[in-house]
Design a protein around this motif. Structure first.
Motif, PDB file in Angstrom:
ATOM      1  N   CYS A   5       0.655   5.504   9.854  1.00  0.00           N
ATOM      2  CA  CYS A   5       0.672   6.686   8.986  1.00  0.00           C
ATOM      3  C   CYS A   5       2.115   7.113   8.703  1.00  0.00           C
ATOM      4  O   CYS A   5       2.814   7.580   9.601  1.00  0.00           O
ATOM      5  N   LEU A  32     -10.138   6.684  -4.703  1.00  0.00           N
ATOM      6  CA  LEU A  32     -10.091   7.292  -3.372  1.00  0.00           C
ATOM      7  C   LEU A  32     -11.271   8.238  -3.133  1.00  0.00           C
ATOM      8  O   LEU A  32     -11.530   8.629  -1.995  1.00  0.00           O
ATOM      9  N   ARG A  35       1.571   6.618  -6.897  1.00  0.00           N
ATOM     10  CA  ARG A  35       0.509   7.561  -7.250  1.00  0.00           C
ATOM     11  C   ARG A  35       1.030   8.999  -7.189  1.00  0.00           C
ATOM     12  O   ARG A  35       0.727   9.824  -8.047  1.00  0.00           O
ATOM     13  N   GLU A  36       1.808   9.282  -6.161  1.00  0.00           N
ATOM     14  CA  GLU A  36       2.360  10.631  -6.030  1.00  0.00           C
ATOM     15  C   GLU A  36       3.361  10.917  -7.155  1.00  0.00           C
ATOM     16  O   GLU A  36       3.351  11.999  -7.740  1.00  0.00           O
ATOM     17  N   ASN A  40       0.823  -1.215   0.000  1.00  0.00           N
ATOM     18  CA  ASN A  40       0.000   0.000   0.000  1.00  0.00           C
ATOM     19  C   ASN A  40       0.854   1.261   0.000  1.00  0.00           C
ATOM     20  O   ASN A  40       0.519   2.253  -0.651  1.00  0.00           O
ATOM     21  N   TYR A  41       1.945   1.236   0.750  1.00  0.00           N
ATOM     22  CA  TYR A  41       2.834   2.394   0.756  1.00  0.00           C
ATOM     23  C   TYR A  41       3.438   2.595  -0.639  1.00  0.00           C
ATOM     24  O   TYR A  41       3.565   3.720  -1.121  1.00  0.00           O
ATOM     25  N   GLN A  99     -10.263  13.852   4.867  1.00  0.00           N
ATOM     26  CA  GLN A  99     -10.604  14.358   3.531  1.00  0.00           C
ATOM     27  C   GLN A  99     -11.870  15.198   3.581  1.00  0.00           C
ATOM     28  O   GLN A  99     -11.997  16.212   2.893  1.00  0.00           O
ATOM     29  N   THR A 150      -1.426  13.179   3.216  1.00  0.00           N
ATOM     30  CA  THR A 150      -1.244  12.910   1.791  1.00  0.00           C
ATOM     31  C   THR A 150      -2.104  11.738   1.332  1.00  0.00           C
ATOM     32  O   THR A 150      -1.917  11.220   0.236  1.00  0.00           O
ATOM     33  N   PHE A 151      -3.006  11.342   2.186  1.00  0.00           N
ATOM     34  CA  PHE A 151      -4.017  10.343   1.829  1.00  0.00           C
ATOM     35  C   PHE A 151      -3.417   8.990   1.460  1.00  0.00           C
ATOM     36  O   PHE A 151      -3.688   8.448   0.392  1.00  0.00           O
ATOM     37  N   VAL A 152      -2.621   8.474   2.340  1.00  0.00           N
ATOM     38  CA  VAL A 152      -2.105   7.119   2.139  1.00  0.00           C
ATOM     39  C   VAL A 152      -3.215   6.110   2.419  1.00  0.00           C
ATOM     40  O   VAL A 152      -3.329   5.079   1.762  1.00  0.00           O
ATOM     41  N   GLU A 196      -3.652   4.253   5.109  1.00  0.00           N
ATOM     42  CA  GLU A 196      -3.330   3.125   5.990  1.00  0.00           C
ATOM     43  C   GLU A 196      -4.015   3.254   7.356  1.00  0.00           C
ATOM     44  O   GLU A 196      -4.289   2.262   8.016  1.00  0.00           O
ATOM     45  N   GLU A 251     -11.213   9.206   5.915  1.00  0.00           N
ATOM     46  CA  GLU A 251     -12.419   9.886   5.458  1.00  0.00           C
ATOM     47  C   GLU A 251     -12.635  11.183   6.250  1.00  0.00           C
ATOM     48  O   GLU A 251     -12.971  12.221   5.680  1.00  0.00           O
ATOM     49  N   PRO A 308     -14.482   8.116  -2.807  1.00  0.00           N
ATOM     50  CA  PRO A 308     -15.507   7.894  -1.777  1.00  0.00           C
ATOM     51  C   PRO A 308     -15.049   8.307  -0.375  1.00  0.00           C
ATOM     52  O   PRO A 308     -15.883   8.560   0.496  1.00  0.00           O
ATOM     53  N   LYS A 309     -13.748   8.358  -0.166  1.00  0.00           N
ATOM     54  CA  LYS A 309     -13.253   8.762   1.156  1.00  0.00           C
ATOM     55  C   LYS A 309     -13.466  10.249   1.393  1.00  0.00           C
ATOM     56  O   LYS A 309     -13.579  10.697   2.527  1.00  0.00           O
ATOM     57  N   ALA A 310     -13.455  11.009   0.316  1.00  0.00           N
ATOM     58  CA  ALA A 310     -13.581  12.451   0.462  1.00  0.00           C
ATOM     59  C   ALA A 310     -14.980  12.938   0.125  1.00  0.00           C
ATOM     60  O   ALA A 310     -15.310  14.087   0.387  1.00  0.00           O
ATOM     61  N   PHE A 367       0.946   4.074  -2.953  1.00  0.00           N
ATOM     62  CA  PHE A 367       0.761   5.493  -2.632  1.00  0.00           C
ATOM     63  C   PHE A 367       1.885   6.343  -3.235  1.00  0.00           C
ATOM     64  O   PHE A 367       1.631   7.375  -3.872  1.00  0.00           O
TER      65      PHE A 367
END
Lengths: 131, 253
Positions: free
Chosen positions: B171, A88, A29-30, A22-23, B236, B216-218, B220, B233, A90-92, A26
């Motif tokens: 994080c 991502l 993505r950046e 996951n890291y 954000q 930075t919206f990782v 985790e 969530e 839906p998180k925001a 991420f």
């Protein structure tokens, strides 16, 4: 009174992004933001060439093998960036309809559908220009 | 305990699993070192049970925090095989034959063995004023503030936070920048921001580079949360709130 011993502060892990999948995703993505920026620059150069009547020169530059390779890479990176970024959303974005919260897949699906629809419209006009 | 259960436990007790536990003894160790212990591999033992076995039977000098042993108090958060986990809810059988590596939560100073210093977190938590703020009234003690189910639902998820700090440990932003306000503090701020009874304003604390904008919206934090709070969530959503409020200063929350 004797002061308590100082707590141990772990050293910074400079390879933290390689420790988990996951890291890594991420960080990718950046990093792919650079290619998104390049895509914007390329489109601006295209617009400038069209407006300035230098389309032939721009087309010659765009046809260079290294430029094609760069843009293929940019396309892949931009797609990766777009997909992971839209996933991502839906998180925001918390959307409620009469108290019912829309599930994440609906927001993701809506984003991807809209993306595909806009891409299809652009592709239609661009490809039509070749005929 | 019945005779059958006792027999099963004795049979299981013949199998062991190795726990590699980080030890840091101030004044004795310059940095943490790993020490191995073999503990019985019981099917119903969590990692915390293994640590308790070590403490009770093998090495009484081992230090770690725990309290409720049922995933409510949030005391027993540690790094288990590289992942931030509540050790009372992480079973030894998840790790097959082992070994299981147990370390303190990442990102925090280590006081001793598996005990980390959470003073900085507590200061951050206090800074967001995680309590109901009422203004311009002095209600009687019997006053009640009724809420509709919808009003409760708006913040309920965030109220489940138990301050276990797994989200901080997972994080990378917090690990790289200890000044970052962090997932739990922001989620708890949102818990009160979204509460219809609260009249407080946490904009000045949350709308900072080291607060929501540092994220930075990782994601985790959300993955490791044992109570499904979803701090990512919360952060954000407040970014959107803060951005709108910056453009529309008269808007609130």
């Amino acid at each position: 009174m004797k002061a308590p011993p100082a707590a141990y502060r772990p050293r910074r892990d400079h390879l933290w992004f390689a420790r988990t999948r996951n890291y890594t995703i991420f960080v990718l993505r950046e990093l792919t933001s650079v290619f998104v920026a390049w895509s914007v620059v390329f489109l601006l150069l295209l617009a400038d060439a069209v407006l300035g009547g230098r389309l032939a020169g721009f087309a010659a530059l765009a046809a260079q093998p290294w430029m094609i390779a760069l843009n293929v890479l940019a396309l892949a990176a931009t797609c990766f960036h777009a997909v992971t970024f839209l996933n991502l959303a839906p998180k925001a974005t918390v959307v409620r309809l009469d108290g019912y919260r829309l599930p994440a897949w609906m927001i993701q699906g809506g984003n991807h559908s809209l993306w595909l629809a806009v891409s299809a419209v652009i592709a239609f006009f661009v490809l039509r220009g070749f005929h | 305990m019945t005779d059958t259960t006792q027999a099963v436990r004795q049979a299981a007790g013949t199998r062991t699993i190795r726990l590699e536990v980080a030890r840091y003894r101030p004044g004795q160790d310059a940095e943490p070192v790993f020490q191995g212990y073999d503990v019985p591999l019981m099917s119903d033992w969590a990692v915390l049970d293994g640590l308790n076995y070590i403490k009770d039977q093998l090495d009484g000098s081992l230090s770690y925090r725990w309290s409720c042993r049922m995933g409510v108090c949030g005391s027993c958060g540690m790094t288990v095989n590289g992942e931030a986990r509540l050790t009372c809810g992480t079973f030894l059988t998840e790790y097959g034959e082992g070994p299981v590596r147990i370390e303190p939560l990442k990102g925090f100073p280590v006081i001793r063995d598996l005990v980390v210093d959470i003073e900085e977190f507590l200061a951050k938590l206090t800074s967001v004023r995680p309590w109901l703020i009422r203004e311009g009234e002095d209600p009687p003690l019997t006053a009640e503030y009724a809420q509709t189910p919808e009003q409760l639902e708006a913040y309920k998820q965030y109220s489940m936070c138990i301050n276990c700090l797994l989200c901080y440990s997972a994080c990378p932003v917090y690990v790289l920048d200890p000044d970052f306000l962090g997932p739990a503090a922001i989620a708890l701020a949102q818990r009160y921001n979204l509460d219809s009874r609260d009249m407080g304003d946490r904009f000045d604390v949350l709308n900072q580079d080291d607060a929501v904008w540092g994220c930075t919206f990782v994601g985790e934090c959300t993955k490791v949360c044992p109570k499904h709070v979803d701090p990512a969530e919360a952060i954000q959503r407040y970014k959107l709130t803060a951005a709108l409020r910056s453009v529309l200063p008269w808007s609130r929350r």
